[in-house]
Each structure stands twice: as C-alpha cells, then as structure tokens.
Write an enzyme that holds these catalytic residues in place. Sequence first.
Site, PDB file in Angstrom:
ATOM      1  N   ASP A  62      48.097  64.139  20.056  1.00 21.37           N
ATOM      2  CA  ASP A  62      49.125  65.154  21.012  1.00 21.37           C
ATOM      3  C   ASP A  62      48.255  66.292  21.637  1.00 21.37           C
ATOM      4  O   ASP A  62      48.114  67.173  20.694  1.00 21.37           O
ATOM      5  CB  ASP A  62      50.443  65.533  20.253  1.00 21.37           C
ATOM      6  N   ARG A  70      46.381  69.896  19.621  1.00 17.43           N
ATOM      7  CA  ARG A  70      45.698  69.699  18.227  1.00 17.43           C
ATOM      8  C   ARG A  70      44.161  70.289  18.312  1.00 17.43           C
ATOM      9  O   ARG A  70      43.687  70.697  17.187  1.00 17.43           O
ATOM     10  CB  ARG A  70      45.770  68.300  17.821  1.00 17.43           C
ATOM     11  N   ARG A 138      57.246  72.355  27.617  1.00 16.24           N
ATOM     12  CA  ARG A 138      56.543  71.131  27.627  1.00 16.24           C
ATOM     13  C   ARG A 138      56.832  70.113  28.823  1.00 16.24           C
ATOM     14  O   ARG A 138      56.203  69.227  29.052  1.00 16.24           O
ATOM     15  CB  ARG A 138      56.627  70.175  26.183  1.00 16.24           C
ATOM     16  N   LYS A 168      56.508  59.559  26.982  1.00 16.36           N
ATOM     17  CA  LYS A 168      57.421  60.074  25.844  1.00 16.36           C
ATOM     18  C   LYS A 168      58.473  61.226  26.581  1.00 16.36           C
ATOM     19  O   LYS A 168      58.215  61.799  27.461  1.00 16.36           O
ATOM     20  CB  LYS A 168      56.683  60.609  24.426  1.00 16.36           C
ATOM     21  N   HIS A 169      59.632  61.182  25.857  1.00 19.73           N
ATOM     22  CA  HIS A 169      60.202  60.506  24.732  1.00 19.73           C
ATOM     23  C   HIS A 169      61.170  59.673  25.243  1.00 19.73           C
ATOM     24  O   HIS A 169      62.426  60.002  25.483  1.00 19.73           O
ATOM     25  CB  HIS A 169      60.751  61.494  23.573  1.00 19.73           C
ATOM     26  N   HIS A 181      62.844  67.167  14.834  1.00 19.45           N
ATOM     27  CA  HIS A 181      61.847  67.582  13.611  1.00 19.45           C
ATOM     28  C   HIS A 181      63.041  67.615  12.411  1.00 19.45           C
ATOM     29  O   HIS A 181      62.528  67.454  11.237  1.00 19.45           O
ATOM     30  CB  HIS A 181      60.747  68.544  13.851  1.00 19.45           C
ATOM     31  N   ASP A 251      58.684  57.375  17.820  1.00 16.31           N
ATOM     32  CA  ASP A 251      58.483  58.845  17.506  1.00 16.31           C
ATOM     33  C   ASP A 251      57.988  58.858  15.914  1.00 16.31           C
ATOM     34  O   ASP A 251      58.312  57.869  15.196  1.00 16.31           O
ATOM     35  CB  ASP A 251      59.264  59.924  17.858  1.00 16.31           C
TER      36      ASP A 251
END
Length: 339
Positions: A62, A70, A138, A168-169, A181, A251
Amino acid sequence: MRALILGCAGPELTRAERQFFVETEPFGFILFQRNCENVEQLRRLTEDLRDCVGHNAPILIDQEGGRVQRLKPPLWRKAPPASLFGELYRKDPVRAEQAVRVNARLIAAELTACGIDVDCLPLLDVRQNDTHDAIGDRSFGYDVETVSRLGRAQAEGLAAGGVGPVMKHIPGHGRARVDSHFDLPRVDIAADILKEIDFAAFKALAGLPMAMTGHVVYEAIDPDNAATLSSTIIWDVIRTEIGFDGLLMTDDISMKALGDPLAVSSARSIEAGCDLVLHCNGNETEMREVAEAVPELSGEALRRAEATLSFMDRIRREAQPAPMDELLASYGELTGTAA
C-alpha cells in the site's frame, strides 16, 4: 497456487516462514513498513519470497502517499495524499490527470527498484461530508467524475511503470462512518444512490485486473453481511452491476470489522465469491489458520489469477522507464511544488 496473499513478520524470512510458504504456495505476498528497511534488503526479501513459491509471484504494497505509505522518507519520497490532486482537478482537470499519472510513475519507479510489482491503488471511494478519517484525504474527491478520472490516470501511470493496480475498496467505502480496522461500517443509503455514486466510480474502471473488497454492510442490498462475505454484493453488484471480471481479493481478513474467527471469515469470503483471501499481519499462527480454510485456486478464480499473471508479465515487458530526475521535474511543473 493457494487462494491467498500473505504477509511476513520482518525484513527477512525466518526458516519457519520459508518452509510454510513453500508448503502453502500462496498466489502472492504483501509488504508493510515492518518489512521495509532499504532497497537492497527489499530486493533480497522479494527474491526470497518468490523463490519460496517457484514463480514470479505478485508482491503487493500500500504505497498511496499521505498517511498510507509503507516506504517512507528519508530513503523514499514523501508522496502527497490523493486529495491534493482532487483539489488541483477542480482548477485544471487536464493538469491534475497529468500530475497523478506522473506521481504514479514515480511511485512505480521506487517500487520496481525494490522488487515490488503491485500497488493497492487506485482508491476509488467517493468521499462524503461524514466519511471517516480512515478514508478521508485518501480519496480523490466528492464526485464520481473526479474519482474515476484521476483513478484511471493513476492506474495508467502505475502500469506504464511496470506496476499492477488494485482498485479498492469495491464497491465503495466512502460512506463508512467508522474505521473497518476496528468496527463494521453500516451504510443505510438507498440502492439507487449507491449505484449512481459509489458503485459508479468502480464501474468506470471495471476493466482493471484486480480489486479489493471493502468490509462494509450495505443495508439496502444485504443487511446481514459485509460485502466481503456477501454473495449478493459480489455477484449482483461487483460482478454484474459494476461489471468487474478481474481478480477479487478481500481486504485484510484479520481486520476487526468481520468479527468471526479467521478461518470462518476466510472460508465465507471464498464461498461468497472472492477469489483470494488477503492476510496481512505476518502472524504465523493466524496464517496457518487462514491457509487451512482456503482452497487451491481452481475454476473461474484460477482463470482470473492466470489472466492477472499474464497482465503482470505484459506490463513488466512493456514498462517505460524514465529517469527519476525527469519525472520529478515534470511533477514539480504540473503541481507547482517540489516532489
């Protein structure tokens, strides 16, 4: 190949991980910040991961920019969040598309230097005034045109640099008011509005090779199951309404939104129509639990997986390398900022 994409615990494989991956043969792998120290280390890690499965396995990350990145400075460029390009789009749509495309080429150049060849982008969630910050900036913007046009430019830029895109998503996370999450988002908007706005951004890019589900309940369509676990959402919405016939991955199956034990969620997602289960945290006990619940790829899922591998081979061959300094200069001209 097993219908899995798995993570690993650290910057190099343990003996136990190596043996597990050899035995399990996942379709691909995903990396997180815990795995990323520098370019040379990442090249060794990606080579080791592919050696375990004996084929040129896709390796995902990602690398969006903004909060979700990352590969971080100072070794890697700090890329902007998607919202920056949405703001530019309101002023100059053509310039914004060009800037997104160049930014994606820059990301692709950094990833391929490390042996990473799939980026979990474009994010096609259409933002709302009450969208949870887990999506927030995002997203490219608040309307289908902005999101779909900039999403297409981003996917094209990644592919031109030899990196496969994952939209996504799907079928849309933009109305979620909690973070999946930790909690299960429930969307109570009418189906015709979802079709007109949320699903439409994905429909515009339905020809992309890969997509990732959202752990979201759409109460007007299936009030009992998150999209990842809903055959109604997967077949009636994703495959039929949106028209996506590419490789569909969940996901992260270990996210708290789904609630069930990992083996149960994994099996249910495959039964509902997902092609691949994504497990990210690198916990060996959890990975074994998920692997035992997930079959080898077969039937239509295998067809889609093979088509994706062919697509990846093609974009690697056709990648258009460009000097980083030229890309950075172009980006600066288009955005009026330093890259």
